[in-house]
Scaffold this motif. Structure first.
Motif, PDB file in Angstrom:
ATOM      1  N   ARG A  29       0.742  -1.047  -0.077  1.00  0.00           N
ATOM      2  CA  ARG A  29      -0.056  -0.023   0.084  1.00  0.00           C
ATOM      3  C   ARG A  29       0.908   1.271  -0.027  1.00  0.00           C
ATOM      4  O   ARG A  29       0.423   2.414   0.001  1.00  0.00           O
ATOM      5  CB  ARG A  29      -0.832   0.086   1.332  1.00  0.00           C
ATOM      6  N   TYR A  34      -0.060   0.254  -6.507  1.00  0.00           N
ATOM      7  CA  TYR A  34      -0.796  -0.845  -5.712  1.00  0.00           C
ATOM      8  C   TYR A  34      -2.221  -0.821  -5.445  1.00  0.00           C
ATOM      9  O   TYR A  34      -2.912  -1.182  -5.711  1.00  0.00           O
ATOM     10  CB  TYR A  34       0.082  -1.367  -4.421  1.00  0.00           C
ATOM     11  N   HIS A 329      11.615  -6.168   8.933  1.00  0.00           N
ATOM     12  CA  HIS A 329      10.123  -6.706   8.904  1.00  0.00           C
ATOM     13  C   HIS A 329       9.569  -5.846   7.607  1.00  0.00           C
ATOM     14  O   HIS A 329      10.355  -5.179   6.764  1.00  0.00           O
ATOM     15  CB  HIS A 329       9.386  -6.221  10.314  1.00  0.00           C
TER      16      HIS A 329
HETATM   17  O1  CP3 Z   1       6.021  -9.150   0.302  1.00  0.00           O
HETATM   18  C1  CP3 Z   1       5.222  -8.993  -0.500  1.00  0.00           C
HETATM   19  O2  CP3 Z   1       5.334  -7.884  -1.178  1.00  0.00           O
HETATM   20  C2  CP3 Z   1       4.288 -10.237  -1.053  1.00  0.00           C
HETATM   21  C3  CP3 Z   1       3.319 -10.355  -0.479  1.00  0.00           C
HETATM   22  C4  CP3 Z   1       2.759 -10.574   1.164  1.00  0.00           C
HETATM   23  C5  CP3 Z   1       1.841  -9.955   1.677  1.00  0.00           C
HETATM   24  N1  CP3 Z   1       1.550 -10.479   2.866  1.00  0.00           N
HETATM   25  C6  CP3 Z   1       0.917  -8.943   0.815  1.00  0.00           C
HETATM   26  C7  CP3 Z   1      -0.354  -8.396   1.849  1.00  0.00           C
HETATM   27  C8  CP3 Z   1       3.612 -11.423   2.137  1.00  0.00           C
HETATM   28  C9  CP3 Z   1       4.970 -12.387   1.743  1.00  0.00           C
HETATM   29  C10 CP3 Z   1       2.679 -11.412   2.841  1.00  0.00           C
HETATM   30  C11 CP3 Z   1       2.898 -12.237   4.380  1.00  0.00           C
HETATM   31  C12 CP3 Z   1       2.249 -11.943   5.505  1.00  0.00           C
HETATM   32  N2  CP3 Z   1       0.643 -11.852   5.645  1.00  0.00           N
HETATM   33  C13 CP3 Z   1       2.822 -12.244   6.943  1.00  0.00           C
HETATM   34  C14 CP3 Z   1       4.158 -12.427   7.171  1.00  0.00           C
HETATM   35  C15 CP3 Z   1       4.990 -11.257   7.343  1.00  0.00           C
HETATM   36  C16 CP3 Z   1       4.701 -10.342   8.128  1.00  0.00           C
HETATM   37  O3  CP3 Z   1       4.205  -9.119   7.871  1.00  0.00           O
HETATM   38  O4  CP3 Z   1       4.848 -10.452   9.408  1.00  0.00           O
HETATM   39  C17 CP3 Z   1       1.573 -11.973   7.731  1.00  0.00           C
HETATM   40  C18 CP3 Z   1       1.717 -11.676   9.307  1.00  0.00           C
HETATM   41  C19 CP3 Z   1       0.341 -11.709   7.045  1.00  0.00           C
HETATM   42  C20 CP3 Z   1      -0.994 -11.701   7.268  1.00  0.00           C
HETATM   43  C21 CP3 Z   1      -1.497 -10.522   7.086  1.00  0.00           C
HETATM   44  N3  CP3 Z   1      -2.105 -10.181   5.684  1.00  0.00           N
HETATM   45  C22 CP3 Z   1      -1.988  -9.306   7.909  1.00  0.00           C
HETATM   46  C23 CP3 Z   1      -1.855  -9.268   9.273  1.00  0.00           C
HETATM   47  C24 CP3 Z   1      -2.427  -8.404   6.886  1.00  0.00           C
HETATM   48  C25 CP3 Z   1      -3.089  -6.794   7.309  1.00  0.00           C
HETATM   49  C26 CP3 Z   1      -1.904  -6.295   7.876  1.00  0.00           C
HETATM   50  C27 CP3 Z   1      -1.918  -5.093   7.091  1.00  0.00           C
HETATM   51  O5  CP3 Z   1      -0.778  -4.578   6.822  1.00  0.00           O
HETATM   52  O6  CP3 Z   1      -2.558  -4.234   6.920  1.00  0.00           O
HETATM   53  C28 CP3 Z   1      -2.704  -8.783   5.686  1.00  0.00           C
HETATM   54  C29 CP3 Z   1      -2.734  -8.188   4.648  1.00  0.00           C
HETATM   55  C30 CP3 Z   1      -1.999  -7.967   3.389  1.00  0.00           C
HETATM   56  N4  CP3 Z   1      -0.987  -8.904   3.093  1.00  0.00           N
HETATM   57  C31 CP3 Z   1      -1.549  -6.775   2.665  1.00  0.00           C
HETATM   58  C32 CP3 Z   1      -0.551  -7.058   1.834  1.00  0.00           C
HETATM   59  C33 CP3 Z   1       0.212  -6.064   0.494  1.00  0.00           C
HETATM   60  C34 CP3 Z   1      -2.346  -5.321   2.826  1.00  0.00           C
HETATM   61  C35 CP3 Z   1      -3.609  -5.847   2.492  1.00  0.00           C
HETATM   62  C36 CP3 Z   1      -4.431  -4.620   1.456  1.00  0.00           C
HETATM   63  O7  CP3 Z   1      -3.964  -4.483   0.446  1.00  0.00           O
HETATM   64  O8  CP3 Z   1      -5.154  -4.005   2.275  1.00  0.00           O
END
Ligand code: CP3
Length: 352
Positions: A29, A34, A329
């Motif tokens: 984001r 994106y 992170h």
């Molecule tokens: O790294 C990359 O660019 C590849 C894509 C990727 C995403 N999530 C996209 C995403 C990867 C590798 C992840 C891993 C992920 N997802 C983890 C492990 C890494 C870390 O951050 O600790 C975890 C715990 C998740 C679970 C998850 N997914 C959460 C807690 C959230 C919401 C938190 C937030 O940032 O708002 C997501 C959503 C998510 N996954 C987004 C993205 C780009 C944001 C969603 C959106 O576009 O609204």
């Protein structure tokens, strides 16, 4: 042949032409493009489920920045979703499950999904992205660690205190072991399928392993990651497939993580890279570990902070082999995208 294989070379501790770098959550984001694609998709999960849109956002950070690897655009929670827990995203609240895993019966009925069935959309995206990359940089596949996935499955979403899963861990460890066993089988099959469909390295995200006690970490997180690594296909088309393990807050356990069978250990910013290299650098490559919040500072400071991380690594060896630069992170959604250039220039230009 890959035109830029520095990332894979660093993971194998071979000489590189520059220090490779990529950023956790590099497609996300903080990039206006994106947000535009996500809006067009209508939601985060629809974005993940469309191979063409997932490919589009995977490539966005690579179009903007000189990065050394691409990471499959998906999420770690696709696996519990495929296990029937019903993933949804509430705007501004993060991920949620319709059916959190708390009852003994549901836990006994848990099964490892066939990735070629309920996760076929991730494999489709993997193939489309790999083709679109056209051997420019390697493609990283990934999964959550069993313990981290179990945190979301049992809590039903994000949590601050992990009350439900820790209650289970101390009251009914047998139930948690059952969840972790099935989830490990699911993750092993899922990562092997990503490798089969074009992922050239894989990473286990153990975001919440660091919330465990020393003994519990070994028993409930690391043991299962070790099991997964032992079950992974480690070579495809004559090329080695390296495995990276990232336990956030796992600095204390560096030696045991390095003995898990992985090729590289991801580190958060609480660890000194020099110390880490002295401790395990003979055994594994390292990935990390700039505090993502450094990217809020002015470009000059970003360059200085990146150089501190690099210099720390350098104090512990003769050269810069065995290092993949990354953040400690994921990149914050509030990061000014233009600040990332200063970081990339500092890393690729090192030593000045
Ligand atoms: O790294 C990359 O660019 C590849 C894509 C990727 C995403 N999530 C996209 C995403 C990867 C590798 C992840 C891993 C992920 N997802 C983890 C492990 C890494 C870390 O951050 O600790 C975890 C715990 C998740 C679970 C998850 N997914 C959460 C807690 C959230 C919401 C938190 C937030 O940032 O708002 C997501 C959503 C998510 N996954 C987004 C993205 C780009 C944001 C969603 C959106 O576009 O609204």
């Amino acid at each position: 042949m890959l035109r830029n294989d520095n990332f894979l070379r660093a993971l194998s501790k071979q000489p590189v032409t520059r220090i490779p770098l990529w950023l956790m959550r590099q497609a996300g984001r903080y990039l206006p493009e994106y947000c535009e694609t996500r809006k067009r998709a209508g939601g985060f999960m629809t974005l993940c489920q469309s191979a063409d849109l997932a490919c589009e956002v995977t490539l966005q950070p690579l179009a903007r920045y000189d990065l050394d690897a691409a990471i499959l655009f998906s999420d770690i929670l696709t696996v519990p979703d495929a296990m029937g827990l019903g993933l949804y995203f509430e705007t501004g609240e993060g991920p949620r499950f319709q059916r959190p895993l708390r009852e003994e019966q549901a836990i006994n009925e848990l099964f490892a999904p066939d990735p070629y069935d309920s996760l076929a959309y991730v494999l489709d995206a993997t193939r489309v992205i790999r083709k679109a990359l056209d051997n420019s940089v390697p493609l990283i596949g990934f999964s959550g660690s069993p313990y981290t996935l179990a945190c979301y499955m049992v809590e039903g979403g994000s949590s601050k205190d992990f009350r439900h899963i820790k209650t289970m861990l101390y009251t009914r460890p047998d139930l948690l072991h059952r969840i972790l066993t099935v989830t490990s089988q699911a993750v092993t099959a899922y990562l092997n399928a990503q490798i089969e469909n074009g992922a050239q390295a894989v990473m286990l995200f153990d975001t919440w392993g660091g919330s465990l006690s020393n003994a519990a970490y070994q028993e409930f997180s690391l043991a299962y990651m070790r099991q997964i690594i032992a079950g992974l296909r480690r070579e495809r088309d004559g090329e080695k497939i390296p495995v990276i393990v990232f336990t956030k807050g796992g600095g204390l356990w560096l030696e045991s993580i390095a003995e898990s069978g992985c090729d590289a250990v991801g580190l958060d910013w609480t660890v000194s890279l020099g110390d880490a290299r002295r401790r395990v650098g003979g055994k594994v490559a390292l990935q990390g570990n700039l505090d993502p919040n450094v990217l809020f500072a002015p470009p000059q400071t970003i360059a200085l902070e990146a150089e501190k991380v690099l210099a720390s690594y350098q104090t512990a060896g003769d050269d810069m082999t065995g290092l993949v630069f990354n953040l400690g992170h994921g990149i914050s959604q509030f990061t000014p995208p233009e600040h990332v250039h200063a970081l990339i220039e500092a890393v690729h230009g090192y030593p000045r």
